[in-house]
Design a protein around this motif. Structure first.
Motif, PDB file in Angstrom:
ATOM      1  N   SER A 188       0.843  -1.196   0.000  1.00  0.00           N
ATOM      2  CA  SER A 188       0.000   0.000   0.000  1.00  0.00           C
ATOM      3  C   SER A 188       0.878   1.245   0.000  1.00  0.00           C
ATOM      4  N   PHE A 189       0.300   2.355  -0.431  1.00  0.00           N
ATOM      5  CA  PHE A 189       1.039   3.608  -0.487  1.00  0.00           C
ATOM      6  C   PHE A 189       0.066   4.749  -0.221  1.00  0.00           C
ATOM      7  N   ILE A 190       0.600   5.938  -0.050  1.00  0.00           N
ATOM      8  CA  ILE A 190      -0.234   7.098   0.276  1.00  0.00           C
ATOM      9  C   ILE A 190      -0.179   8.093  -0.872  1.00  0.00           C
ATOM     10  N   ARG A 191      -1.359   8.488  -1.337  1.00  0.00           N
ATOM     11  CA  ARG A 191      -1.467   9.529  -2.358  1.00  0.00           C
ATOM     12  C   ARG A 191      -1.939  10.810  -1.696  1.00  0.00           C
ATOM     13  N   GLY A 195      -5.228   9.766   0.740  1.00  0.00           N
ATOM     14  CA  GLY A 195      -4.932   8.815   1.803  1.00  0.00           C
ATOM     15  C   GLY A 195      -4.312   7.533   1.293  1.00  0.00           C
ATOM     16  N   THR A 196      -4.488   6.469   2.062  1.00  0.00           N
ATOM     17  CA  THR A 196      -3.872   5.181   1.753  1.00  0.00           C
ATOM     18  C   THR A 196      -4.536   4.525   0.544  1.00  0.00           C
ATOM     19  N   GLN A 197      -3.693   4.013  -0.351  1.00  0.00           N
ATOM     20  CA  GLN A 197      -4.154   3.290  -1.522  1.00  0.00           C
ATOM     21  C   GLN A 197      -3.672   1.846  -1.446  1.00  0.00           C
ATOM     22  N   TYR A 198      -4.572   0.922  -1.719  1.00  0.00           N
ATOM     23  CA  TYR A 198      -4.232  -0.498  -1.739  1.00  0.00           C
ATOM     24  C   TYR A 198      -4.118  -0.936  -3.195  1.00  0.00           C
ATOM     25  N   SER A 213      -4.932   0.110  -8.332  1.00  0.00           N
ATOM     26  CA  SER A 213      -5.048   0.563  -6.944  1.00  0.00           C
ATOM     27  C   SER A 213      -6.413   1.185  -6.695  1.00  0.00           C
ATOM     28  N   PHE A 215      -8.677   3.163  -3.056  1.00  0.00           N
ATOM     29  CA  PHE A 215      -8.612   3.533  -1.645  1.00  0.00           C
ATOM     30  C   PHE A 215      -9.347   2.534  -0.759  1.00  0.00           C
ATOM     31  N   LYS A 217      -9.840  -1.123   0.526  1.00  0.00           N
ATOM     32  CA  LYS A 217      -9.186  -2.431   0.610  1.00  0.00           C
ATOM     33  C   LYS A 217     -10.143  -3.545   0.217  1.00  0.00           C
TER      34      LYS A 217
END
Length: 243
Positions: A188-191, A195-198, A213, A215, A217
């Protein structure tokens, strides 16, 4: 007396719903149980039909009362006069409206068919990468590169379709499930601002990797589970839980 609008006569009471006689009204109030259950439906239908007639009449009045249309007449008879160019322009506008209506109807039927028949469909952020060929150096870590683009993805039958928008009639790209050699999750990463992207990826035998990806999950897990299940139908497909 009827109101006049050129050669078009407007009858003020034409679009008003008729009211029952006073005697009937009193009878209705005194015996509500005697009325059939369809009474409200009939009044609603009558009111709806009247509104449709009124809108149609309003449209026709507006069409023939445009400021740009020249009016002339004699002996109290008025009529609109159009040149050949104006008539052709009006015909062209009507043809464009019909063409637009047909296109919108085709889009609606297409998305309806997708939602009815597709195994899975929805918007995901997508980007593509090519796997390193044998003898080439390992790919540079480009996690910080934000080149994700929203695409409407459809899993239908034995194929994955990539549309720019859900209303598009033709996909931008597609790949057969038989060409998929590996599917798995990505870290996962943050854009920024999202916010968090899965994420997960789909690797084809040609070396093209689709990275997807979202947001949610749950959304990502649903796609990953469906792809892993369908791709296991083929031989030699590798299922990965990460890089």
């Amino acid at each position: 007396m009827d109101d006049g609008f050129g050669n078009i006569k407007v009858i003020p009471d034409h679009f008003q719903v008729s009211t029952p006689p006073k005697g009937d009204s009193l009878q209705n109030r005194s015996s509500p149980d005697s009325q059939p259950s369809t009474g409200n439906s009939s009044r609603s239908c009558s009111s709806s039909c009247s509104r449709r007639k009124f809108r149609k009449a309003t449209f026709m009045l507006n069409l023939f009362s445009l400021r740009g249309l020249p009016w002339s007449g004699a002996n109290g008879q008025e009529k609109v006069q159009l040149t050949v160019a104006e008539l052709e322009s009006l015909r062209s506008e009507l043809a464009n409206i019909e063409e637009r209506e047909a296109h919108l109807r085709a889009q609606l039927e297409h998305i309806d068919e997708i939602l009815r028949s597709a195994r899975l469909a929805g918007y995901l952020y997508i980007r593509t990468r090519w796997a390193a060929l044998p003898g080439e150096p390992a790919l540079v870590d480009d996690t910080d590169v934000d080149d994700w683009l929203p695409r409407f993805i459809v899993l239908h039958g034995q194929c994955i379709f990539f549309y720019l928008f859900s209303t598009d009639l033709s996909p931008q790209d597609s790949t057969l499930l038989s060409d998929v050699v590996e599917v798995g999750s990505l870290p996962s990463f943050i854009r920024e601002d999202e916010g968090t992207q899965y994420a997960f990826y789909i690797l084809t035998r040609q070396g093209l990797r689709y990275e997807c990806s979202h947001f949610s999950k749950v959304q990502v897990d649903t796609w990953l589970s469906a792809l892993q299940t369908d791709c296991k139908l083929g031989s030699g497909v590798k299922v990965s839980n990460g890089l």
